[in-house]
Design an enzyme around this catalytic site. Structure first.
Site, PDB file in Angstrom:
ATOM      1  N   SER A  84       2.723   6.319  -7.531  1.00 61.43           N
ATOM      2  CA  SER A  84       3.184   6.332  -8.923  1.00 61.43           C
ATOM      3  C   SER A  84       1.981   6.106  -9.833  1.00 61.43           C
ATOM      4  O   SER A  84       1.242   5.133  -9.647  1.00 61.43           O
ATOM      5  CB  SER A  84       4.202   5.220  -9.171  1.00 61.43           C
ATOM      6  N   ARG A 131       4.174  -5.180  -9.584  1.00 60.04           N
ATOM      7  CA  ARG A 131       2.923  -4.417  -9.436  1.00 60.04           C
ATOM      8  C   ARG A 131       1.727  -5.151 -10.041  1.00 60.04           C
ATOM      9  O   ARG A 131       0.835  -4.531 -10.611  1.00 60.04           O
ATOM     10  CB  ARG A 131       3.025  -3.015 -10.069  1.00 60.04           C
ATOM     11  N   GLU A 159      -0.767   2.530 -13.112  1.00 66.25           N
ATOM     12  CA  GLU A 159      -0.621   1.598 -11.992  1.00 66.25           C
ATOM     13  C   GLU A 159      -1.892   1.505 -11.147  1.00 66.25           C
ATOM     14  O   GLU A 159      -2.294   0.413 -10.753  1.00 66.25           O
ATOM     15  CB  GLU A 159       0.565   2.017 -11.107  1.00 66.25           C
TER      16      GLU A 159
HETATM   17  C1  LIG Z   1       1.499   8.586  -1.607  1.00 73.98           C
HETATM   18  C2  LIG Z   1       1.421   7.162  -2.112  1.00 73.98           C
HETATM   19  C3  LIG Z   1       2.559   6.371  -2.173  1.00 73.98           C
HETATM   20  C4  LIG Z   1       2.491   5.054  -2.636  1.00 73.98           C
HETATM   21  N1  LIG Z   1       3.632   4.309  -2.677  1.00 73.98           N
HETATM   22  C5  LIG Z   1       3.582   3.034  -3.111  1.00 73.98           C
HETATM   23  C6  LIG Z   1       4.772   2.237  -3.156  1.00 73.98           C
HETATM   24  O1  LIG Z   1       5.852   2.676  -2.788  1.00 73.98           O
HETATM   25  N2  LIG Z   1       4.672   0.967  -3.617  1.00 73.98           N
HETATM   26  C7  LIG Z   1       3.479   0.432  -4.002  1.00 73.98           C
HETATM   27  O2  LIG Z   1       3.468  -0.740  -4.398  1.00 73.98           O
HETATM   28  N3  LIG Z   1       2.342   1.159  -3.968  1.00 73.98           N
HETATM   29  C8  LIG Z   1       2.368   2.438  -3.535  1.00 73.98           C
HETATM   30  N4  LIG Z   1       1.227   3.192  -3.509  1.00 73.98           N
HETATM   31  C9  LIG Z   1      -0.039   2.608  -3.986  1.00 73.98           C
HETATM   32  C10 LIG Z   1      -0.946   2.066  -2.848  1.00 73.98           C
HETATM   33  O3  LIG Z   1      -0.599   2.597  -1.621  1.00 73.98           O
HETATM   34  C11 LIG Z   1      -0.891   0.549  -2.744  1.00 73.98           C
HETATM   35  O4  LIG Z   1      -1.262  -0.038  -3.962  1.00 73.98           O
HETATM   36  C12 LIG Z   1      -1.828   0.006  -1.643  1.00 73.98           C
HETATM   37  O5  LIG Z   1      -1.623  -1.362  -1.483  1.00 73.98           O
HETATM   38  C13 LIG Z   1      -3.296   0.283  -1.940  1.00 73.98           C
HETATM   39  O6  LIG Z   1      -4.032  -0.034  -0.786  1.00 73.98           O
HETATM   40  P1  LIG Z   1      -5.483   0.557  -0.557  1.00 73.98           P
HETATM   41  O7  LIG Z   1      -6.101  -0.174   0.577  1.00 73.98           O
HETATM   42  O8  LIG Z   1      -5.429   2.013  -0.439  1.00 73.98           O
HETATM   43  O9  LIG Z   1      -6.163   0.125  -1.924  1.00 73.98           O
HETATM   44  P2  LIG Z   1      -7.485   0.698  -2.611  1.00 73.98           P
HETATM   45  O10 LIG Z   1      -7.124   1.890  -3.430  1.00 73.98           O
HETATM   46  O11 LIG Z   1      -8.576   0.857  -1.609  1.00 73.98           O
HETATM   47  O12 LIG Z   1      -7.813  -0.507  -3.586  1.00 73.98           O
HETATM   48  C14 LIG Z   1      -6.907  -0.839  -4.617  1.00 73.98           C
HETATM   49  C15 LIG Z   1      -7.399  -2.086  -5.343  1.00 73.98           C
HETATM   50  O13 LIG Z   1      -7.374  -3.190  -4.446  1.00 73.98           O
HETATM   51  C16 LIG Z   1      -8.686  -3.752  -4.325  1.00 73.98           C
HETATM   52  N5  LIG Z   1      -8.853  -4.166  -2.935  1.00 73.98           N
HETATM   53  C17 LIG Z   1      -8.837  -3.382  -1.825  1.00 73.98           C
HETATM   54  N6  LIG Z   1      -9.009  -4.143  -0.742  1.00 73.98           N
HETATM   55  C18 LIG Z   1      -9.157  -5.420  -1.165  1.00 73.98           C
HETATM   56  C19 LIG Z   1      -9.391  -6.676  -0.519  1.00 73.98           C
HETATM   57  N7  LIG Z   1      -9.505  -6.776   0.815  1.00 73.98           N
HETATM   58  N8  LIG Z   1      -9.493  -7.789  -1.285  1.00 73.98           N
HETATM   59  C20 LIG Z   1      -9.363  -7.737  -2.635  1.00 73.98           C
HETATM   60  N9  LIG Z   1      -9.138  -6.577  -3.301  1.00 73.98           N
HETATM   61  C21 LIG Z   1      -9.039  -5.437  -2.572  1.00 73.98           C
HETATM   62  C22 LIG Z   1      -9.629  -2.622  -4.713  1.00 73.98           C
HETATM   63  O14 LIG Z   1     -10.862  -3.114  -5.169  1.00 73.98           O
HETATM   64  C23 LIG Z   1      -8.848  -1.962  -5.816  1.00 73.98           C
HETATM   65  O15 LIG Z   1      -8.995  -2.687  -7.010  1.00 73.98           O
HETATM   66  C24 LIG Z   1       1.254   4.519  -3.054  1.00 73.98           C
HETATM   67  C25 LIG Z   1       0.104   5.323  -2.997  1.00 73.98           C
HETATM   68  C26 LIG Z   1       0.187   6.625  -2.529  1.00 73.98           C
HETATM   69  C27 LIG Z   1      -1.048   7.480  -2.468  1.00 73.98           C
END
Ligand SMILES: Cc1cc2nc3c(=O)[nH]c(=O)nc-3n(C[C@H](O)[C@H](O)[C@H](O)COP(=O)(O)OP(=O)(O)OC[C@H]3O[C@@H](n4cnc5c(N)ncnc54)[C@H](O)[C@@H]3O)c2cc1C
Length: 384
Positions: free
Chosen positions: A253, A167, A376
Site C-alpha cells: 500500500s 503502521r 506508507e
Molecule cells: C506486495 C507487498 C505487500 C505488502 N503488504 C503489507 C501488509 O499487508 N501489511 C503491512 O504492514 N505491510 C505490507 N507491506 C510493506 C512491507 O512488506 C512491510 O513494511 C515490511 O515489514 C518491510 O520489511 P522490509 O525488510 O522489506 O523493509 P525495508 O523496506 O528493507 O525497510 C523498511 C524500513 O525499515 C527499516 N529497517 C529495516 N530493517 C531494520 C532493522 N533491522 N532495524 C531497524 N530498522 C530497520 C529501514 O531502514 C526502512 O526505514 C507490503 C509490501 C509489499 C511489496
C-alpha cells in the site's frame, strides 16, 4: 562483509527503483551487524538499513553513504513451561517474515497467521507495526533487541516502549538504531489440537477474511486454512510478491488510511467508508493536539475531546477519479491493475516517475476531499 561493488537499490527493493549507494555492508551474523553499524556510525557518514526492501522507495541518485543490508538468520524457540500454552520466539532481524509465519503455522503456534504473505524482514516488522486481515504485530510482540544509535549500546526495548500504532512506531518516528532481534509470544495450540483434531487460528477478526472462509467474525479455523486463505486473498490483490506479475512490483500500500476526526468524516459523501478507531464499545475519547493531525484544516473542537475515524484511502483515490491501472502519459509508473492503493513499476520506471504519480494521486484526493494522503513506505532521498 563490505560489498566492494554495490548493486543499485533498484535490485534490492520490491518497487525496483533506486540508484547505486556509495557503500554497502552485508553483515550475516548478529555480531557482524553490530560491528558494521558501529563502524558506519564511527565514520560519521550517512547510513541506512535495508531488509527486504519492500517498504523502501529510494531515489534515482542512490544513497550517499553506507547501506547496511540485514541478512542475519535464525529462530530460537523457548517451549512452553509445563502446563502452559505460550511459546517464545527470538528471531534474528534478517529472517524473512513470511518464513517465520510459515514455521509458526506448521508448528501449531497461533497469533501471526493473518500476517501471512507480508514480504520483508522480521527486523523491519516492528518499524511500521505490520498488519493485515485483522492482526497486527503488536498483539504478539514482546520486545526487541536494539542497538541504539545515540549511545552505541545494546538494550532490550519492551513492546510497550515502542509506541506501536497503525503502521507506525517510535522507530518510524525518529528513534534511530537497529533492531537486532525480535521476541514474539505465540499461542501453542498443539495440546488443544490433540483434543480438537486440528491446530486452530486466533479468532478471525476481519470481515472479508471471515467471508472468504465462510465463518463468523470471532470464529477460529485451522491455522493452515487461515494461512492459505489469506495468501489467496492477497494474491488476488497483487499483494504477494511474484516476479512475473508487475502488479506486485510495488511497496505494498503506498498510502495509509487517513485518520481524521469524526466531524471531518461527516463532511465526506455518505458512502465513504469510515471506521471508528477501536471497537465501538471501547472507542476512546481522545484529545489530539492540532500538530498531530495528519489531515488538513483546523480540527473542529481541537483541544476538546474528539472522536477519530479511519477512512479508506483506496475509496478516496477511486472516488477522486483514479482507477486501477491508471498512469500519467508516457510514465512507466502505474496504479496497480488489482488494487488502487498500490503504485507499481510496469518495468523500467524511475523513482521520479513513481513520485510524480504519488503526487498526482495526492493532489486529486486533496482537491476532491480535502484530505492529504500520507505515504506508507520509507522514502530515501525523495519528497512528495
Ligand atoms: C506486495 C507487498 C505487500 C505488502 N503488504 C503489507 C501488509 O499487508 N501489511 C503491512 O504492514 N505491510 C505490507 N507491506 C510493506 C512491507 O512488506 C512491510 O513494511 C515490511 O515489514 C518491510 O520489511 P522490509 O525488510 O522489506 O523493509 P525495508 O523496506 O528493507 O525497510 C523498511 C524500513 O525499515 C527499516 N529497517 C529495516 N530493517 C531494520 C532493522 N533491522 N532495524 C531497524 N530498522 C530497520 C529501514 O531502514 C526502512 O526505514 C507490503 C509490501 C509489499 C511489496
Amino acid at each position: 562483509m563490505t560489498d566492494p561493488d554495490p548493486v543499485p537499490l533498484s535490485r534490492l527493493t520490491t518497487l525496483r527503483v533506486g540508484g547505486v549507494p556509495v557503500r554497502m555492508a552485508l553483515p550475516a551474523t548478529e555480531q557482524e551487524l553490530v560491528d558494521a553499524a558501529l563502524a558506519a556510525w564511527a565514520s560519521g557518514d550517512d547510513w541506512m538499513l535495508l531488509g527486504g526492501g519492500s517498504n523502501t522507495v529510494a531515489s534515482d541518485e542512490g544513497f550517499d553513504g553506507t547501506v547496511i543490508r540485514v541478512i542475519t538468520r535464525g529462530i530460537e524457540v523457548t517451549p512452553p513451561a509445563a502446563g502452559q500454552d505460550r511459546v517464545r520466539l527470538r528471531v534474528q532481524a534478517g529472517e524473512p517474515w513470511d518464513d517465520v509465519v510459515a514455521h509458526a503455522v506448521a508448528q501449531g503456534w497461533a497469533g501471526i497467521e493473518a500476517l501471512s504473505g507480508i514480504p520483508g524482514s522480521t527486523g523491519a516488522a516492528p518499524v511500521q507495526n505490520i498488519g493485515a486481515y485483522g492482526q497486527e504485530l503488536d498483539s504478539s510482540l514482546v520486545a526487541i533487541d536494539f542497538l541504539d544509535y545515540e549511545t552505541g549500546a545494546r538494550r532490550r526495548l519492551e513492546a510497550a516502549e515502542l509506541e506501536l500504532g497503525y503502521r507506525t512506531s517510535a522507530l518510524k518516528q525518529g528513534l534511530r538504531g537497529i533492531v537486532l532481534a525480535v521476541e514474539l509470544d505465540l499461542h501453542d495450540t498443539t495440546a488443544e489440537a490433540s483434543v480438537l483434531g486440528s491446530a486452530l487460528s486466533a479468532p478471525v477478526a476481519y470481515g472479508q477474511l471471515a467471508g472468504a472462509l465462510g465463518v463468523q467474525l470471532g470464529d477460529r479455523v485451522s491455522l493452515a486454512t487461515l494461512r492459505d486463505t489469506v495468501l489467496a486473498l492477497r494474491a488476488s490483490k497483487g499483494m504477494v510478491l511474484d516476479e512475473s506479475d508487475h502488479d506486485t512490483w510495488s511497496a505494498g500500500s503506498f498510502f495509509t488510511n487517513p485518520i481524521v476526526t469524526e466531524a471531518f468524516g461527516r463532511t465526506l459523501p455518505g458512502d465513504a467508508p469510515r471506521w471508528p478507531i477501536g471497537p465501538p464499545d471501547e472507542l476512546p475519547d481522545r484529545v489530539i493536539p492540532l500538530t498531530d493531525y495528519a489531515g488538513v484544516g483546523p480540527i473542529p473542537g481541537a483541544g476538546a475531546t474528539v472522536r477519530l475515524v479511519k477512512l479508506s484511502a483506496a475509496w478516496l483515490i477511486e472516488h477522486a477519479g483514479i482507477s486501477r491501472g491508471f498512469r500519467l502519459p508516457g510514465s512507466r509508473a502505474a496504479v496497480s491493475s488489482k488494487h488502487t492503493l498500490a503504485l507499481t513499476n510496469t518495468g523500467g520506471a524511475t523513482a521520479d516517475e513513481i513520485a510524480q504519480l504519488a503526487r498526482y494521486v495526492q493532489g486529486r484526493v486533496q482537491a476532491e476531499f480535502g484530505v492529504i494522503l500520507q505515504p506508507e513506505p520509507v522514502l530515501v532521498g525523495l519528497h512528495l
